[in-house]
Design an enzyme around this catalytic site. Structure first.
Site, PDB file in Angstrom:
ATOM      1  N   ASP A  59     -11.530   9.749  34.199  1.00 16.16           N
ATOM      2  CA  ASP A  59     -11.799   9.817  32.768  1.00 16.16           C
ATOM      3  C   ASP A  59     -13.192  10.422  32.558  1.00 16.16           C
ATOM      4  O   ASP A  59     -14.119  10.099  33.299  1.00 16.16           O
ATOM      5  CB  ASP A  59     -11.726   8.408  32.157  1.00 16.16           C
ATOM      6  CG  ASP A  59     -11.700   8.422  30.645  1.00 16.16           C
ATOM      7  OD1 ASP A  59     -12.727   8.801  30.038  1.00 16.16           O
ATOM      8  OD2 ASP A  59     -10.673   8.051  30.064  1.00 16.16           O
ATOM      9  N   HIS A  91      -1.073   9.041  28.198  1.00 23.07           N
ATOM     10  CA  HIS A  91      -1.925   8.830  29.362  1.00 23.07           C
ATOM     11  C   HIS A  91      -2.198   7.342  29.545  1.00 23.07           C
ATOM     12  O   HIS A  91      -2.501   6.634  28.603  1.00 23.07           O
ATOM     13  CB  HIS A  91      -3.225   9.632  29.280  1.00 23.07           C
ATOM     14  CG  HIS A  91      -4.034   9.421  28.038  1.00 23.07           C
ATOM     15  ND1 HIS A  91      -3.687   9.971  26.807  1.00 23.07           N
ATOM     16  CD2 HIS A  91      -5.185   8.740  27.827  1.00 23.07           C
ATOM     17  CE1 HIS A  91      -4.601   9.627  25.909  1.00 23.07           C
ATOM     18  NE2 HIS A  91      -5.506   8.876  26.505  1.00 23.07           N
ATOM     19  N   LEU A  92      -2.042   6.915  30.778  1.00 23.25           N
ATOM     20  CA  LEU A  92      -2.268   5.529  31.165  1.00 23.25           C
ATOM     21  C   LEU A  92      -3.708   5.391  31.639  1.00 23.25           C
ATOM     22  O   LEU A  92      -4.161   6.138  32.507  1.00 23.25           O
ATOM     23  CB  LEU A  92      -1.308   5.149  32.296  1.00 23.25           C
ATOM     24  CG  LEU A  92      -1.529   3.800  32.981  1.00 23.25           C
ATOM     25  CD1 LEU A  92      -1.318   2.651  32.008  1.00 23.25           C
ATOM     26  CD2 LEU A  92      -0.601   3.665  34.188  1.00 23.25           C
ATOM     27  N   HIS A  93      -4.421   4.423  31.059  1.00 23.05           N
ATOM     28  CA  HIS A  93      -5.790   4.125  31.505  1.00 23.05           C
ATOM     29  C   HIS A  93      -5.725   3.113  32.644  1.00 23.05           C
ATOM     30  O   HIS A  93      -5.029   2.100  32.541  1.00 23.05           O
ATOM     31  CB  HIS A  93      -6.610   3.522  30.362  1.00 23.05           C
ATOM     32  CG  HIS A  93      -6.973   4.499  29.304  1.00 23.05           C
ATOM     33  ND1 HIS A  93      -8.146   5.217  29.324  1.00 23.05           N
ATOM     34  CD2 HIS A  93      -6.305   4.894  28.189  1.00 23.05           C
ATOM     35  CE1 HIS A  93      -8.195   6.005  28.264  1.00 23.05           C
ATOM     36  NE2 HIS A  93      -7.084   5.824  27.557  1.00 23.05           N
TER      37      HIS A  93
END
Length: 170
Positions: free
Chosen positions: A62, A130-132
């Site tokens: 990120d 989107h997966l954090h």
């Protein structure tokens, strides 16, 4: 019924909105959106610190990490957000989760002090699912803890999304 798509340019990322409920299905068939920063990363047209890539997904760091390990797992298929998911995409979500945990473990992250989840529209900054993956959660700042607060109006856990999809009829 045809989807009406409006593109609003906001630096540095363009946001894509649809005002038709069928727009999500139209988007699903599109694999690359020209104004999507994540599509550009997937195609190699934008830089990112990539940790994993296969035919279904890409995982990269990120740009504004909330903790020591903060990655994004992004499907290569352009899916606008969690509200665009259907029951038949549960295997994709499970693959994103499994591979994310593997990458986190490989990078030395603590799987017992991890948060996995998605921002909910309109609070997602990029209109591409989107997966954090964030670890350690215990070292997140107060602000980051708020921004990534599980099961709030703006951020939801993977468990909650999977439960919602299991119950869905589509």
């Amino acid at each position: 019924m045809t989807a009406v798509i409006t593109i609003v340019n906001k630096s540095p990322v363009s946001r894509i909105f649809t005002n038709s409920f069928r727009g999500a299905k139209t988007f699903r068939s599109i694999t690359k959106m020209s104004n999507c920063i994540f599509c550009k990363i997937i195609s190699g047209d934008a830089p990112a610190e990539i940790f994993h890539q296969d035919d279904k997904m890409i995982i990269f760091k990120d740009i504004k990490p909330a903790s020591k390990h903060h990655f994004l797992a992004v499907p290569k298929e352009h899916i606008p957000n969690v509200n665009s998911l259907s029951k038949n995409q549960i295997p994709l979500i499970n693959d994103l989760i499994a591979k994310s945990k593997q990458v986190l473990a490989d990078k030395g992250g603590n799987l017992d002090d991890t948060r996995l989840g998605f921002h909910l529209p309109p609070f997602n900054s990029v209109s591409h699912l989107h997966l954090h993956i964030i670890s350690p959660v215990s070292e997140m700042s107060f602000i980051s803890s708020f921004v990534f607060k599980p099961n709030s109006w703006w951020f939801t856990s993977v468990d909650q999304i999977l439960e919602k999809l299991e119950k869905s009829k589509l």
